[in-house]
Design a protein around this motif. Structure first.
Motif, PDB file in Angstrom:
ATOM      1  N   ALA A 160     -17.723   2.956  10.381  1.00 34.10           N
ATOM      2  CA  ALA A 160     -16.474   3.581   9.947  1.00 34.10           C
ATOM      3  C   ALA A 160     -15.228   2.790  10.291  1.00 34.10           C
ATOM      4  O   ALA A 160     -14.134   3.144   9.857  1.00 34.10           O
ATOM      5  N   ALA A 161     -15.335   1.728  11.082  1.00 28.71           N
ATOM      6  CA  ALA A 161     -14.152   1.036  11.603  1.00 28.71           C
ATOM      7  C   ALA A 161     -13.350   0.353  10.494  1.00 28.71           C
ATOM      8  O   ALA A 161     -13.903  -0.336   9.640  1.00 28.71           O
ATOM      9  N   TYR A 162     -12.031   0.559  10.548  1.00 25.57           N
ATOM     10  CA  TYR A 162     -11.096  -0.135   9.651  1.00 25.57           C
ATOM     11  C   TYR A 162      -9.683   0.075  10.193  1.00 25.57           C
ATOM     12  O   TYR A 162      -9.468   0.853  11.127  1.00 25.57           O
ATOM     13  N   HIS A 163      -8.722  -0.620   9.575  1.00 26.40           N
ATOM     14  CA  HIS A 163      -7.322  -0.372   9.927  1.00 26.40           C
ATOM     15  C   HIS A 163      -6.489  -0.524   8.675  1.00 26.40           C
ATOM     16  O   HIS A 163      -6.937  -1.042   7.644  1.00 26.40           O
ATOM     17  N   THR A 164      -5.234  -0.078   8.747  1.00 28.40           N
ATOM     18  CA  THR A 164      -4.346  -0.142   7.580  1.00 28.40           C
ATOM     19  C   THR A 164      -2.997  -0.763   7.929  1.00 28.40           C
ATOM     20  O   THR A 164      -2.063  -0.688   7.128  1.00 28.40           O
ATOM     21  N   GLY A 165      -2.881  -1.363   9.096  1.00 27.59           N
ATOM     22  CA  GLY A 165      -1.596  -1.919   9.517  1.00 27.59           C
ATOM     23  C   GLY A 165      -1.602  -3.429   9.550  1.00 27.59           C
ATOM     24  O   GLY A 165      -2.195  -4.090   8.686  1.00 27.59           O
ATOM     25  N   PHE A 166      -0.971  -3.980  10.588  1.00 26.16           N
ATOM     26  CA  PHE A 166      -0.850  -5.430  10.708  1.00 26.16           C
ATOM     27  C   PHE A 166      -1.991  -6.050  11.509  1.00 26.16           C
ATOM     28  O   PHE A 166      -2.106  -7.269  11.600  1.00 26.16           O
ATOM     29  N   GLY A 167      -2.817  -5.234  12.132  1.00 24.63           N
ATOM     30  CA  GLY A 167      -3.904  -5.768  12.932  1.00 24.63           C
ATOM     31  C   GLY A 167      -3.441  -6.201  14.303  1.00 24.63           C
ATOM     32  O   GLY A 167      -2.454  -5.707  14.840  1.00 24.63           O
ATOM     33  N   HIS A 168      -4.203  -7.126  14.904  1.00 22.75           N
ATOM     34  CA  HIS A 168      -3.918  -7.624  16.259  1.00 22.75           C
ATOM     35  C   HIS A 168      -3.949  -6.474  17.259  1.00 22.75           C
ATOM     36  O   HIS A 168      -3.116  -6.375  18.154  1.00 22.75           O
TER      37      HIS A 168
END
Length: 429
Positions: A207-215
Protein backbone atom coordinates in the motif's frame (compact mmCIF):
# COMPACT_ATOMS: atom_id res chain seq x y z
CA UNK A 1 22.72 -0.48 42.95
CA UNK A 2 22.01 1.86 45.90
CA UNK A 3 20.35 -0.98 47.79
CA UNK A 4 23.38 -3.14 47.14
CA UNK A 5 25.79 -0.49 48.44
CA UNK A 6 23.79 0.11 51.61
CA UNK A 7 24.26 -3.51 52.53
CA UNK A 8 28.08 -3.26 52.47
CA UNK A 9 29.65 -3.00 55.97
CA UNK A 10 31.31 0.35 56.76
CA UNK A 11 34.65 -1.41 57.29
CA UNK A 12 34.70 -2.28 53.60
CA UNK A 13 34.18 1.19 52.10
CA UNK A 14 37.64 0.99 50.49
CA UNK A 15 36.34 -1.74 48.19
CA UNK A 16 33.31 0.24 47.04
CA UNK A 17 35.13 1.61 44.00
CA UNK A 18 36.00 -1.88 42.91
CA UNK A 19 32.39 -3.04 43.44
CA UNK A 20 31.01 -0.14 41.45
CA UNK A 21 33.48 -0.79 38.66
CA UNK A 22 32.52 -4.45 38.61
CA UNK A 23 28.84 -3.52 38.50
CA UNK A 24 29.35 -1.18 35.55
CA UNK A 25 31.37 -3.83 33.75
CA UNK A 26 28.63 -6.36 34.40
CA UNK A 27 26.06 -3.88 33.12
CA UNK A 28 28.08 -3.30 29.94
CA UNK A 29 28.31 -7.04 29.35
CA UNK A 30 24.55 -7.38 29.80
CA UNK A 31 23.94 -4.53 27.37
CA UNK A 32 26.27 -6.09 24.84
CA UNK A 33 24.53 -9.40 25.19
CA UNK A 34 21.16 -7.72 24.79
CA UNK A 35 22.28 -6.20 21.50
CA UNK A 36 23.38 -9.58 20.25
CA UNK A 37 20.48 -11.57 21.67
CA UNK A 38 17.42 -9.29 21.95
CA UNK A 39 14.70 -10.49 24.33
CA UNK A 40 11.70 -12.32 22.92
CA UNK A 41 9.44 -9.36 23.72
CA UNK A 42 11.59 -6.78 21.86
CA UNK A 43 10.16 -5.38 18.65
CA UNK A 44 11.84 -5.80 15.32
CA UNK A 45 11.89 -3.12 12.67
CA UNK A 46 9.89 -4.67 9.85
CA UNK A 47 10.76 -1.87 7.44
CA UNK A 48 12.40 1.49 7.07
CA UNK A 49 10.57 2.99 4.10
CA UNK A 50 11.91 6.00 2.19
CA UNK A 51 9.54 8.02 0.01
CA UNK A 52 10.98 9.59 -3.14
CA UNK A 53 9.50 11.60 -5.98
CA UNK A 54 10.84 9.44 -8.78
CA UNK A 55 12.01 11.02 -12.03
CA UNK A 56 12.41 8.41 -14.75
CA UNK A 57 15.35 10.27 -16.32
CA UNK A 58 17.46 10.21 -13.15
CA UNK A 59 15.94 7.45 -11.06
CA UNK A 60 19.20 5.53 -10.61
CA UNK A 61 20.86 8.46 -8.84
CA UNK A 62 17.71 9.02 -6.78
CA UNK A 63 17.76 5.38 -5.71
CA UNK A 64 21.46 5.61 -4.87
CA UNK A 65 20.79 8.62 -2.63
CA UNK A 66 17.82 6.92 -0.95
CA UNK A 67 19.82 3.76 -0.35
CA UNK A 68 22.64 5.74 1.24
CA UNK A 69 20.10 7.18 3.66
CA UNK A 70 18.37 3.84 4.30
CA UNK A 71 21.63 2.05 5.00
CA UNK A 72 22.62 4.74 7.47
CA UNK A 73 19.23 4.47 9.18
CA UNK A 74 19.51 0.69 9.31
CA UNK A 75 22.95 0.95 10.91
CA UNK A 76 21.61 3.30 13.58
CA UNK A 77 18.93 0.80 14.55
CA UNK A 78 21.17 -2.24 14.35
CA UNK A 79 23.83 -0.71 16.57
CA UNK A 80 21.08 -0.20 19.17
CA UNK A 81 20.19 -3.88 19.11
CA UNK A 82 17.27 -3.84 16.66
CA UNK A 83 16.91 -6.33 13.86
CA UNK A 84 15.97 -4.50 10.65
CA UNK A 85 14.29 -6.89 8.27
CA UNK A 86 13.88 -4.75 5.15
CA UNK A 87 14.67 -1.38 3.66
CA UNK A 88 12.12 -0.05 1.19
CA UNK A 89 11.55 2.71 -1.34
CA UNK A 90 8.07 3.95 -2.28
CA UNK A 91 7.22 6.50 -4.95
CA UNK A 92 4.38 8.70 -6.07
CA UNK A 93 1.70 6.90 -8.17
CA UNK A 94 3.58 5.42 -11.12
CA UNK A 95 1.29 6.87 -13.85
CA UNK A 96 2.87 10.24 -13.02
CA UNK A 97 6.26 9.08 -14.28
CA UNK A 98 5.12 6.53 -16.87
CA UNK A 99 3.11 9.00 -18.95
CA UNK A 100 3.95 8.94 -22.63
CA UNK A 101 5.34 5.40 -22.60
CA UNK A 102 3.86 2.54 -24.55
CA UNK A 103 3.00 -0.62 -22.62
CA UNK A 104 6.18 -2.24 -23.90
CA UNK A 105 8.33 0.75 -22.93
CA UNK A 106 6.76 0.95 -19.47
CA UNK A 107 7.25 -2.76 -18.80
CA UNK A 108 10.86 -2.50 -19.98
CA UNK A 109 11.54 0.44 -17.64
CA UNK A 110 10.00 -1.27 -14.63
CA UNK A 111 11.88 -4.47 -15.35
CA UNK A 112 15.07 -2.42 -15.11
CA UNK A 113 13.90 -0.88 -11.84
CA UNK A 114 12.97 -4.34 -10.55
CA UNK A 115 16.42 -5.68 -11.41
CA UNK A 116 18.02 -2.76 -9.58
CA UNK A 117 15.87 -3.45 -6.50
CA UNK A 118 16.83 -7.11 -6.55
CA UNK A 119 20.52 -6.30 -6.97
CA UNK A 120 20.58 -3.69 -4.19
CA UNK A 121 18.30 -5.74 -1.92
CA UNK A 122 15.51 -3.25 -1.30
CA UNK A 123 11.76 -3.60 -1.71
CA UNK A 124 10.10 -1.15 -4.08
CA UNK A 125 6.54 0.10 -4.32
CA UNK A 126 5.49 2.05 -7.42
CA UNK A 127 2.28 3.32 -5.86
CA UNK A 128 -1.36 3.15 -7.00
CA UNK A 129 -2.39 2.68 -10.60
CA UNK A 130 -5.67 4.48 -9.87
CA UNK A 131 -5.40 7.12 -7.14
CA UNK A 132 -8.23 9.44 -8.16
CA UNK A 133 -11.89 8.75 -8.92
CA UNK A 134 -11.53 9.68 -12.60
CA UNK A 135 -8.40 7.61 -13.32
CA UNK A 136 -8.76 5.19 -16.21
CA UNK A 137 -8.78 1.39 -15.70
CA UNK A 138 -6.09 1.15 -18.37
CA UNK A 139 -3.51 2.08 -15.74
CA UNK A 140 -4.59 -0.93 -13.67
CA UNK A 141 -4.15 -3.12 -16.75
CA UNK A 142 -0.62 -1.75 -17.11
CA UNK A 143 0.08 -2.44 -13.44
CA UNK A 144 -0.96 -6.05 -13.97
CA UNK A 145 1.52 -6.31 -16.85
CA UNK A 146 4.28 -4.71 -14.79
CA UNK A 147 3.79 -6.98 -11.78
CA UNK A 148 3.49 -10.05 -14.02
CA UNK A 149 6.93 -9.29 -15.46
CA UNK A 150 8.76 -8.39 -12.25
CA UNK A 151 9.71 -10.10 -8.99
CA UNK A 152 10.15 -7.32 -6.42
CA UNK A 153 7.91 -4.38 -7.30
CA UNK A 154 4.62 -3.76 -5.49
CA UNK A 155 1.59 -1.68 -6.43
CA UNK A 156 -2.04 -1.00 -5.64
CA UNK A 157 -5.39 0.35 -6.80
CA UNK A 158 -7.39 2.81 -4.66
CA UNK A 159 -10.98 1.53 -4.47
CA UNK A 160 -12.49 4.00 -1.97
CA UNK A 161 -11.84 7.55 -0.85
CA UNK A 162 -13.66 10.43 0.77
CA UNK A 163 -15.96 10.49 -2.27
CA UNK A 164 -17.15 6.92 -1.61
CA UNK A 165 -16.59 3.48 -3.11
CA UNK A 166 -15.19 3.67 -6.64
CA UNK A 167 -16.82 0.75 -8.37
CA UNK A 168 -14.84 1.09 -11.60
CA UNK A 169 -11.64 0.77 -9.53
CA UNK A 170 -13.11 -2.22 -7.65
CA UNK A 171 -13.62 -4.02 -10.96
CA UNK A 172 -10.19 -3.00 -12.21
CA UNK A 173 -8.54 -4.36 -9.04
CA UNK A 174 -10.38 -7.65 -9.45
CA UNK A 175 -9.07 -7.89 -13.01
CA UNK A 176 -5.51 -7.31 -11.76
CA UNK A 177 -5.88 -10.10 -9.19
CA UNK A 178 -7.16 -12.53 -11.79
CA UNK A 179 -4.26 -11.65 -14.10
CA UNK A 180 -1.69 -12.10 -11.32
CA UNK A 181 -3.13 -15.52 -10.50
CA UNK A 182 -1.28 -16.64 -13.64
CA UNK A 183 2.13 -15.77 -12.17
CA UNK A 184 4.50 -18.43 -10.81
CA UNK A 185 2.86 -20.21 -7.85
CA UNK A 186 0.14 -17.50 -8.14
CA UNK A 187 2.34 -15.32 -5.91
CA UNK A 188 2.06 -12.11 -7.89
CA UNK A 189 -0.91 -11.01 -5.80
CA UNK A 190 1.31 -10.97 -2.71
CA UNK A 191 2.68 -7.73 -4.20
CA UNK A 192 -0.69 -6.15 -5.00
CA UNK A 193 -3.60 -4.86 -2.97
CA UNK A 194 -6.86 -3.02 -3.41
CA UNK A 195 -6.67 -0.20 -0.86
CA UNK A 196 -9.48 1.90 0.63
CA UNK A 197 -9.07 5.08 2.70
CA UNK A 198 -5.34 4.37 3.03
CA UNK A 199 -3.55 7.68 3.30
CA UNK A 200 -0.10 8.38 1.84
CA UNK A 201 3.06 7.57 3.83
CA UNK A 202 2.30 4.12 5.18
CA UNK A 203 5.54 2.11 5.36
CA UNK A 204 3.76 -1.22 4.79
CA UNK A 205 3.65 -2.76 1.32
CA UNK A 206 1.92 -3.14 -1.10
CA UNK A 207 0.00 0.00 0.00
CA UNK A 208 2.96 2.39 0.37
CA UNK A 209 2.95 5.59 -1.70
CA UNK A 210 3.18 9.35 -1.34
CA UNK A 211 1.76 12.41 -3.09
CA UNK A 212 4.17 15.17 -2.07
CA UNK A 213 7.80 16.06 -2.67
CA UNK A 214 9.25 12.94 -1.08
CA UNK A 215 12.49 12.90 0.94
CA UNK A 216 10.56 11.41 3.87
CA UNK A 217 10.68 8.14 5.78
CA UNK A 218 8.48 6.02 8.03
CA UNK A 219 9.00 2.99 10.25
CA UNK A 220 7.01 -0.25 10.35
CA UNK A 221 7.29 -2.58 13.33
CA UNK A 222 7.04 -6.34 13.74
CA UNK A 223 5.58 -6.55 17.23
CA UNK A 224 3.17 -9.49 17.42
CA UNK A 225 5.52 -10.90 20.06
CA UNK A 226 4.99 -7.80 22.21
CA UNK A 227 1.23 -8.36 22.05
CA UNK A 228 1.64 -12.01 22.99
CA UNK A 229 3.83 -11.16 25.98
CA UNK A 230 1.44 -8.45 27.18
CA UNK A 231 -1.56 -10.76 27.00
CA UNK A 232 0.12 -13.73 28.67
CA UNK A 233 -1.53 -14.22 32.06
CA UNK A 234 -3.63 -11.03 31.84
CA UNK A 235 -6.48 -11.29 34.36
CA UNK A 236 -9.01 -9.22 32.40
CA UNK A 237 -9.39 -6.99 29.32
CA UNK A 238 -8.53 -3.80 31.17
CA UNK A 239 -5.27 -5.27 32.42
CA UNK A 240 -4.47 -6.68 28.98
CA UNK A 241 -5.07 -3.34 27.26
CA UNK A 242 -3.04 -1.39 29.81
CA UNK A 243 -0.14 -3.80 29.65
CA UNK A 244 -0.15 -3.72 25.85
CA UNK A 245 -0.31 0.07 25.67
CA UNK A 246 2.56 0.36 28.17
CA UNK A 247 4.70 -2.23 26.36
CA UNK A 248 4.10 -0.77 22.90
CA UNK A 249 4.70 2.76 24.17
CA UNK A 250 8.04 1.82 25.73
CA UNK A 251 9.18 0.20 22.48
CA UNK A 252 7.69 2.82 20.15
CA UNK A 253 9.14 5.85 21.92
CA UNK A 254 12.60 4.25 21.79
CA UNK A 255 12.20 3.57 18.06
CA UNK A 256 10.89 7.09 17.48
CA UNK A 257 13.79 8.70 19.35
CA UNK A 258 16.21 7.06 16.94
CA UNK A 259 14.07 8.09 13.96
CA UNK A 260 14.16 11.71 15.13
CA UNK A 261 17.93 11.51 15.47
CA UNK A 262 18.16 10.14 11.91
CA UNK A 263 15.94 12.99 10.73
CA UNK A 264 18.31 15.53 12.28
CA UNK A 265 21.44 13.80 11.01
CA UNK A 266 20.34 13.19 7.43
CA UNK A 267 17.66 15.76 6.61
CA UNK A 268 15.07 13.18 5.59
CA UNK A 269 11.76 14.04 7.26
CA UNK A 270 10.46 11.48 9.73
CA UNK A 271 6.68 11.08 9.22
CA UNK A 272 5.82 8.44 11.83
CA UNK A 273 5.53 4.80 12.87
CA UNK A 274 2.89 2.37 11.72
CA UNK A 275 2.22 0.59 15.01
CA UNK A 276 0.33 -2.31 13.42
CA UNK A 277 1.73 -5.39 15.23
CA UNK A 278 2.82 -7.26 12.13
CA UNK A 279 3.40 -11.00 12.52
CA UNK A 280 5.81 -13.26 10.69
CA UNK A 281 5.16 -16.98 10.75
CA UNK A 282 5.81 -18.21 14.31
CA UNK A 283 5.89 -14.64 15.62
CA UNK A 284 2.14 -14.91 15.56
CA UNK A 285 -0.62 -12.40 16.19
CA UNK A 286 -3.00 -15.37 16.14
CA UNK A 287 -1.17 -16.89 19.10
CA UNK A 288 -1.26 -13.50 20.86
CA UNK A 289 -5.05 -13.35 20.46
CA UNK A 290 -5.35 -16.86 21.85
CA UNK A 291 -3.31 -15.81 24.89
CA UNK A 292 -6.13 -13.38 25.65
CA UNK A 293 -9.20 -15.41 24.70
CA UNK A 294 -8.02 -18.96 25.52
CA UNK A 295 -9.93 -19.93 22.36
CA UNK A 296 -8.82 -20.65 18.79
CA UNK A 297 -8.49 -17.46 16.75
CA UNK A 298 -11.76 -17.03 14.91
CA UNK A 299 -13.86 -18.23 17.83
CA UNK A 300 -16.09 -16.05 20.01
CA UNK A 301 -13.99 -13.36 21.66
CA UNK A 302 -11.74 -12.74 18.66
CA UNK A 303 -13.54 -9.53 17.71
CA UNK A 304 -13.18 -8.28 21.29
CA UNK A 305 -9.47 -9.10 21.18
CA UNK A 306 -9.15 -7.23 17.88
CA UNK A 307 -10.85 -4.19 19.37
CA UNK A 308 -8.65 -4.35 22.48
CA UNK A 309 -5.42 -4.47 20.45
CA UNK A 310 -6.48 -1.59 18.20
CA UNK A 311 -7.58 0.55 21.17
CA UNK A 312 -4.24 -0.05 22.88
CA UNK A 313 -2.39 0.99 19.72
CA UNK A 314 -4.37 4.21 19.43
CA UNK A 315 -3.45 5.11 23.02
CA UNK A 316 0.29 5.14 22.23
CA UNK A 317 1.14 8.82 21.80
CA UNK A 318 3.93 8.56 19.26
CA UNK A 319 3.68 10.04 15.79
CA UNK A 320 1.58 7.45 13.96
CA UNK A 321 1.12 6.85 10.25
CA UNK A 322 -0.37 4.21 7.99
CA UNK A 323 -2.84 1.62 9.26
CA UNK A 324 -1.80 1.53 12.94
CA UNK A 325 -4.27 -1.24 13.74
CA UNK A 326 -4.44 -4.99 14.04
CA UNK A 327 -3.11 -7.03 11.10
CA UNK A 328 -4.44 -10.53 10.42
CA UNK A 329 -2.51 -11.74 7.34
CA UNK A 330 -3.50 -15.40 7.07
CA UNK A 331 -0.62 -16.50 4.85
CA UNK A 332 2.06 -14.72 6.90
CA UNK A 333 1.12 -16.13 10.30
CA UNK A 334 1.53 -19.81 11.21
CA UNK A 335 -1.30 -19.86 13.77
CA UNK A 336 -3.71 -17.92 11.55
CA UNK A 337 -2.94 -20.27 8.65
CA UNK A 338 -3.68 -23.21 10.93
CA UNK A 339 -7.00 -21.74 12.07
CA UNK A 340 -7.90 -20.97 8.45
CA UNK A 341 -7.28 -24.61 7.52
CA UNK A 342 -9.34 -25.76 10.50
CA UNK A 343 -12.26 -23.55 9.52
CA UNK A 344 -12.19 -21.16 12.48
CA UNK A 345 -11.33 -18.16 10.29
CA UNK A 346 -13.36 -17.14 7.25
CA UNK A 347 -13.76 -14.21 4.90
CA UNK A 348 -16.92 -13.17 6.72
CA UNK A 349 -15.21 -13.33 10.11
CA UNK A 350 -12.13 -11.42 8.97
CA UNK A 351 -14.33 -8.74 7.43
CA UNK A 352 -16.23 -8.37 10.70
CA UNK A 353 -12.97 -7.97 12.63
CA UNK A 354 -11.99 -5.25 10.16
CA UNK A 355 -14.78 -3.11 11.58
CA UNK A 356 -12.73 -2.72 14.77
CA UNK A 357 -9.15 -3.29 13.61
CA UNK A 358 -6.69 -2.32 10.95
CA UNK A 359 -6.03 -3.82 7.59
CA UNK A 360 -9.02 -5.66 6.14
CA UNK A 361 -8.62 -8.87 4.16
CA UNK A 362 -4.90 -9.49 4.12
CA UNK A 363 -3.04 -12.35 2.40
CA UNK A 364 -6.10 -14.56 1.91
CA UNK A 365 -5.84 -17.74 -0.23
CA UNK A 366 -8.79 -18.37 -2.55
CA UNK A 367 -9.79 -21.16 -4.97
CA UNK A 368 -8.38 -20.86 -8.45
CA UNK A 369 -11.84 -20.82 -10.00
CA UNK A 370 -12.81 -17.63 -8.16
CA UNK A 371 -14.24 -15.31 -10.81
CA UNK A 372 -13.61 -11.64 -11.42
CA UNK A 373 -17.18 -10.97 -10.35
CA UNK A 374 -16.66 -12.80 -7.06
CA UNK A 375 -13.41 -10.95 -6.43
CA UNK A 376 -15.22 -7.67 -7.11
CA UNK A 377 -17.89 -8.50 -4.53
CA UNK A 378 -15.26 -9.27 -1.88
CA UNK A 379 -13.28 -6.11 -2.63
CA UNK A 380 -16.50 -4.09 -2.67
CA UNK A 381 -17.46 -5.33 0.80
CA UNK A 382 -14.07 -4.27 2.15
CA UNK A 383 -14.29 -0.88 0.44
CA UNK A 384 -17.83 -0.28 1.71
CA UNK A 385 -16.73 -1.01 5.26
CA UNK A 386 -13.70 1.28 4.96
CA UNK A 387 -15.80 4.16 3.64
CA UNK A 388 -18.57 3.65 6.21
CA UNK A 389 -16.18 3.87 9.16
CA UNK A 390 -13.62 6.12 7.44
CA UNK A 391 -10.73 3.80 8.24
CA UNK A 392 -7.84 2.38 6.19
CA UNK A 393 -8.48 -1.15 4.92
CA UNK A 394 -7.18 -3.22 2.03
CA UNK A 395 -7.77 -6.51 0.25
CA UNK A 396 -4.80 -8.66 -0.69
CA UNK A 397 -6.44 -11.75 -2.14
CA UNK A 398 -4.54 -14.67 -3.66
CA UNK A 399 -6.59 -16.96 -5.91
CA UNK A 400 -4.42 -20.03 -6.49
CA UNK A 401 -4.40 -21.37 -10.04
CA UNK A 402 -5.46 -25.00 -10.34
CA UNK A 403 -6.31 -25.37 -6.65
CA UNK A 404 -9.78 -26.26 -5.41
CA UNK A 405 -11.49 -26.64 -2.08
CA UNK A 406 -9.63 -28.78 0.43
CA UNK A 407 -6.33 -28.67 -1.45
CA UNK A 408 -3.13 -27.15 -0.05
CA UNK A 409 -1.61 -24.03 -1.54
CA UNK A 410 1.92 -24.37 -2.87
CA UNK A 411 3.45 -20.94 -2.38
CA UNK A 412 7.23 -20.83 -2.64
CA UNK A 413 8.15 -17.81 -0.56
CA UNK A 414 10.01 -17.64 2.77
CA UNK A 415 7.43 -15.18 4.12
CA UNK A 416 4.34 -17.25 3.25
CA UNK A 417 2.73 -20.21 5.02
CA UNK A 418 0.83 -22.77 2.99
CA UNK A 419 -2.70 -23.60 4.06
CA UNK A 420 -5.87 -25.32 2.92
CA UNK A 421 -8.04 -23.69 0.27
CA UNK A 422 -11.44 -22.90 1.75
CA UNK A 423 -14.74 -21.84 0.13
CA UNK A 424 -15.58 -18.17 -0.30
CA UNK A 425 -18.48 -18.64 2.07
CA UNK A 426 -18.71 -21.06 4.97
CA UNK A 427 -22.44 -21.51 4.34
CA UNK A 428 -23.93 -24.05 1.96
CA UNK A 429 -21.37 -25.16 -0.64
Amino acid sequence: MNKFLLQIPRTRFLSIGLCVAMLFCFNDVCNAQQKTFPPASKVKVRAITAFINLDRTQYQQQVTDALKFLKYARTVYETRGYEVQTIRIATQPFPEYAKGLTTEQAVAFFKEYDALAAKEKFNASIGPAMLNADDKPGWADLLAEILSNTKVLSGSVVVAGDDGVRWNAVGAAAQVMKKLEETEHSQGNFRFSAIAMVQPLTPFFPAAYHTGFGHQFAIALQSANVVAAAFEGATDLAVAKRRLTDSLAEEAFAVQALAERIDQDEGWAYVGIDLSPAPLKDISIGAAIENLTSQPAGSAGTLTAAATITAAIKDVKVKQTGYSGLMLPVLEDTRLAQRWSEGYLSLEGLLSYSAVCGTGLDAIPLPGNTTVEQLSLIIGDMASLAFKWHKPLSARLLPVAGKGLGEMSEFDDPFLVNTTIQPLSRGKE
